[in-house]
Design a protein around this motif. Structure first.
Motif, PDB file in Angstrom:
ATOM      1  N   ASP A 164       0.838  -1.204   0.000  1.00 23.84           N
ATOM      2  CA  ASP A 164       0.000   0.000   0.000  1.00 23.84           C
ATOM      3  C   ASP A 164       0.868   1.247   0.000  1.00 23.84           C
ATOM      4  O   ASP A 164       1.894   1.289   0.679  1.00 23.84           O
ATOM      5  N   GLN A 165       0.416   2.242  -0.734  1.00 21.23           N
ATOM      6  CA  GLN A 165       1.233   3.461  -0.913  1.00 21.23           C
ATOM      7  C   GLN A 165       1.439   4.215   0.397  1.00 21.23           C
ATOM      8  O   GLN A 165       2.420   4.934   0.538  1.00 21.23           O
ATOM      9  N   PHE A 221       2.596   8.396  -4.780  1.00 23.75           N
ATOM     10  CA  PHE A 221       3.285   7.126  -5.031  1.00 23.75           C
ATOM     11  C   PHE A 221       2.498   6.219  -5.967  1.00 23.75           C
ATOM     12  O   PHE A 221       2.569   4.999  -5.865  1.00 23.75           O
ATOM     13  N   GLY A 223      -0.701   5.906  -5.985  1.00 26.43           N
ATOM     14  CA  GLY A 223      -2.026   5.699  -5.396  1.00 26.43           C
ATOM     15  C   GLY A 223      -3.005   6.803  -5.723  1.00 26.43           C
ATOM     16  O   GLY A 223      -4.223   6.630  -5.574  1.00 26.43           O
ATOM     17  N   LYS A 261      -3.815  -0.638  -4.490  1.00 25.84           N
ATOM     18  CA  LYS A 261      -2.453  -0.900  -4.006  1.00 25.84           C
ATOM     19  C   LYS A 261      -1.716  -1.727  -5.054  1.00 25.84           C
ATOM     20  O   LYS A 261      -2.294  -2.066  -6.085  1.00 25.84           O
ATOM     21  N   ARG A 262      -0.476  -2.059  -4.775  1.00 26.71           N
ATOM     22  CA  ARG A 262       0.305  -2.802  -5.764  1.00 26.71           C
ATOM     23  C   ARG A 262      -0.286  -4.186  -6.022  1.00 26.71           C
ATOM     24  O   ARG A 262      -0.700  -4.864  -5.085  1.00 26.71           O
ATOM     25  N   TYR A 333       1.535   1.700  -8.210  1.00 33.17           N
ATOM     26  CA  TYR A 333       2.420   2.024  -7.093  1.00 33.17           C
ATOM     27  C   TYR A 333       3.827   2.093  -7.676  1.00 33.17           C
ATOM     28  O   TYR A 333       4.243   1.160  -8.377  1.00 33.17           O
ATOM     29  N   ARG A 334       4.490   3.186  -7.360  1.00 35.77           N
ATOM     30  CA  ARG A 334       5.898   3.403  -7.721  1.00 35.77           C
ATOM     31  C   ARG A 334       6.571   2.109  -8.216  1.00 35.77           C
ATOM     32  O   ARG A 334       6.738   1.165  -7.443  1.00 35.77           O
ATOM     33  N   GLN A 607      11.246   2.480   0.776  1.00 43.31           N
ATOM     34  CA  GLN A 607       9.941   1.880   0.454  1.00 43.31           C
ATOM     35  C   GLN A 607      10.119   0.474  -0.101  1.00 43.31           C
ATOM     36  O   GLN A 607       9.335  -0.429   0.190  1.00 43.31           O
ATOM     37  N   TYR A 611       8.741  -3.113   1.335  1.00 45.58           N
ATOM     38  CA  TYR A 611       8.056  -4.068   0.451  1.00 45.58           C
ATOM     39  C   TYR A 611       8.701  -5.454   0.556  1.00 45.58           C
ATOM     40  O   TYR A 611       8.034  -6.479   0.536  1.00 45.58           O
ATOM     41  N   GLU A 665      10.693   6.517  -9.751  1.00 44.98           N
ATOM     42  CA  GLU A 665      10.294   5.169  -9.370  1.00 44.98           C
ATOM     43  C   GLU A 665      11.464   4.210  -9.185  1.00 44.98           C
ATOM     44  O   GLU A 665      11.393   3.261  -8.406  1.00 44.98           O
TER      45      GLU A 665
END
Ligand code: MTE
Ligand code: MOS
Length: 707
Positions: A164-165, A221, A223, A261-262, A333-334, A607, A611, A665
């Motif tokens: 999630d961003q 990001f 989102g 989200k991703r 997401y990025r 980030q 992840y 990114e």
């Protein structure tokens, strides 16, 4: 350091540091109605009836019947409804909105609404999902021959989870009917013109009847790429019905559960090896798209284009599918699909090398692409590939080669170490021909009689520094002090469409348009006059045209490159691992502001580490996201910032401003590969296949070992 790279104080530093900056939630509440979303409680169901209690004066219930235009949100495809249709497709899908002046009263009404459903069987399993949103395929060479002639064939599966961003400011939008009949929508967003297109369609009105302003935005990001289009339509429809301003700002729980989200992923790699070298890769990529398509097409495209990593694979076949499940729609997401496949390919390379008994770094080096080579989509790496030099930089910073061999030896004791390395690119700008065929960016400069210059573009400051870097480019070219050039938050009533703030394109693509506009303005500059210049995007001549139907050509004009190494120390009693160091060499071309770019690299890398290691989010067997608070969804905090060393390696891009390439990114993408590789060493050489790899996961491996 070049002059353009020298750091300046960010233009929005003062208002943000002093608290003066107005976010959408900060606008005075007087006369503004608060909106609260009525959401589906089932992952898939027919909505039979919505019983709304009697509404006091000034209170409204808004749903799809109130949409004056089209009940479809204009994204890439148009399957996302503004308010739910007859059936709901995921837990949390907005069925309607209660609006009114007093928030407490809104909450009371909301809690008294009774919805009756007819439950339907939801699809929650990516492996079983059979509704295919997008299905792409491409390849080259002779797969059959390569596999028939292989000495060895490897097959493995890799999975990644949600991310999630967690921008600091949750999603929030506000709509306000104006006296002249226009609808004014503003809030937290990345892409003002995306919201513009969507609201126009939902209200069924012309481009001049709607205008969109980006408010100060507390991070996006990715989102806030597509999601604000949905919320923007919802508040606009409500404001239309109530004929009053309506604001809806999500609380953190709503934001974590119900916004994009991703994409979780499931990748299968089948690899042919002959004489110690990879001759073919057959790759199957599956992304969990959630209930609606939103951005899955473009996220998937980027994901599959990166599926063979930065390795020269002569025979390649890639298939990618985005599949529907009855869960919160996934989104940008990025990194945009790339972190998933780069993780898979980096792990695959590592696993094969170990089986062959060679060092994984040496194995990767033996397969690296170089300038002039064909890309996965039969385009070309037109510019130098600086990876070998960047590997050396990282090696120098952390003594990688020595440690990597040392930690591969058997370890005993409570604390065990590991180090891993990933290498990758991020394709700069939109995938394929999007920039040329769809976006067609326009940017302007407006010089006022007093000699100040305003940048007119539609890109959003979301923390990445555009309000500073855009003016910096223009001031540099016009030889003006930075105070004389400014960039306001975009309002579609005032600025041309220079495209969205996505794909790390703004600084590189729009920044270059502004540089050229500034050169133009310099040529015609007349003191005391009001002057406007305009620039249009033109694809660089060297680009090999990209065809999406065949996945052929230059998917990107150029690439930003990176090498990451992460060193861990695992506590075998607790499963918790400490990051001893995270090292990154990043090539994003010329930094337009050294501090801003370093901030991007460090923040993005962190980030990525989140992840890779702690950011675990999942849904339960009903399809509900379980991690809806910051105590259940852990992201790295200040205290988790490891010894982080970011280095810039500059390989200039001639078509970016002063040699700059897309930067935003890149730094996130490679952490999972490096981290999980490091964990493999710390865990005695096991093969790991998923990210995030948490402390619980480490304990599970240790427990198995102990059996
Ligand atoms: N940095 C901060 N501080 N906040 C953000 O929201 N978004 C990232 C990245 N860096 C983001 C950020 C994403 S997803 C993108 S696409 C790029 O910035 C956008 O960079 P650009 O302005 O060059 O297009
Ligand atoms: Mo960034 S994910 O392209 O908004």
């Amino acid at each position: 350091m070049e002059k353009i790279s020298q750091p300046v104080v960010k233009k929005d530093h003062q208002p943000k540091m002093t608290g003066r900056a107005l976010y959408v939630g900060d606008y005075p509440s007087e006369g503004v109605l608060t909106g609260k979303m009525l959401r589906s409680r089932y992952a898939r169901a027919k909505v039979l009836d919505v019983k709304v209690p009697p509404l006091p004066e000034g209170y409204f219930y808004v749903d799809r019947n109130d949409v004056p235009g089209d009940n479809n949100v204009n994204i890439v495809m148009d399957d996302t409804p503004v308010y739910a249709r007859e059936t709901v497709e995921y837990i949390g899908e907005p069925i309607g909105m209660v609006v009114g002046p007093d928030e407490k009263e809104v909450n009371r009404i909301w809690s008294e609404i009774e919805v009756s459903y007819e439950e339907l069987e939801p699809m929650l399993d990516l492996r079983k999902a059979d509704t295919v949103f997008f299905d792409y395929e491409y390849g080259k060479g002779d797969m059959e021959k390569a596999f028939a002639e292989a000495d060895k064939i490897y097959e493995e599966e890799f999975t990644t989870g949600y991310q999630d961003q967690t921008y600091l400011e949750t999603q929030g939008m506000m709509a306000q009917p104006e006296p002249d009949g226009r609808m004014f929508v503003h809030g937290s967003m990345q892409c003002a013109y995306y919201v513009h297109g969507a609201v126009m369609r939902a209200l069924g009105c012309g481009p001049d009847e709607v205008h969109i302003l980006q408010d100060v935005t507390g991070g996006g990001f990715g989102g806030k790429e597509a999601f604000p289009s949905i919320l923007g339509c919802q508040v606009a429809v409500a404001a239309k019905k109530a004929n009053a301003p309506v604001r809806c700002v999500f609380d953190r729980r709503e934001d974590l559960e119900f916004t994009s989200k991703r994409h979780p992923s499931l990748c299968t790699y089948k690899v042919a090896v002959k004489d110690g070298k990879i001759t073919a890769m057959d790759i199957d990529v599956k992304f969990n798209g959630g209930a609606y398509t939103t951005l899955s097409a473009v996220v998937l495209q980027r994901g599959i284009i990166c599926a063979n990593g930065i390795y020269n694979i002569e025979n390649l076949h890639v298939r990618g599918r985005a599949l529907k499940t009855n869960t919160t729609p996934s989104g940008a997401y990025r990194g945009f699909g790339a972190p998933q496949t780069f993780f898979a390919v980096e792990m695959m390379m590592d696993h094969i090398s170990r089986d062959l008994g060679v060092d994984s770094l040496e194995f990767k080096e033996a397969h690296l692409v170089k300038q002039g080579d064909a890309t996965s989509t039969s385009g070309k790496y037109h510019f130098p590939v600086p990876i070998p030099a960047m590997i050396d930089e990282v090696d120098k910073a952390c003594d990688f080669r020595r440690k990597h061999k040392e930690y591969a030896k058997p370890q005993t004791g409570r604390y065990r170490r590991g180090i891993g390395m990933s290498m990758y690119f991020h394709g700069a700008g939109f995938t394929g021909s999007g920039e040329r065929d769809i976006i067609k960016a326009v940017a302007k400069l407006h010089k006022y009689p007093d000699g100040t210059v305003e940048v007119l573009a539609s890109n959003g400051e979301i923390g990445q520094g555009l309000r500073t870097t855009f003016p910096k480019i223009v001031a540099h070219e016009l030889n003006l002090p930075l105070e004389k050039v400014y960039y306001n938050h975009p309002d579609t009533a005032r600025v041309p469409d220079s495209g969205p703030t996505v794909a790390s394109r703004s600084l590189m693509t729009v920044g270059e348009l502004l540089r050229r506009a500034a050169i133009k303005l310099r040529g015609i500059w007349k003191d005391g006059e009001d002057q406007i210049v305009e620039e249009h995007f033109k694809e660089p001549d060297f680009v090999i045209p990209f065809y999406l139907d065949k996945f052929q050509g230059d998917a990107y004009p150029t690439y930003a490159w990176a090498v990451n190494a992460i060193e861990v120390e695992l506590d075998t009693f607790t499963g918790i691992s400490k990051i001893l160091g995270a090292y990154g060499s990043f090539d994003v071309g010329t930094p337009i502001d050294y501090n801003i770019v370093m901030g991007q690299m460090e923040g993005g890398f962190l980030q990525g580490i989140g992840y890779a290691s702690i950011e675990k989010m999942d849904y339960d067997n009903r399809g509900r996201i379980r991690n809806n608070s910051f105590s259940d969804y852990l992201i790295p905090t200040m205290k988790d910032v490891p010894n982080l060393k970011c280095m810039l390696h500059v390989e200039k891009y001639p078509d970016g401003p002063y040699g700059a390439k897309g930067a935003g990114e890149l730094p996130l993408v490679g952490a999972p590969g490096a981290y999980v590789e490091a964990m493999e060493q710390a865990l005695g050489g096991v093969k790991l296949n998923h990210a995030p790899f948490t402390a619980e996961d480490a304990l599970a491996v240790l427990a198995k070992e102990a059996e």
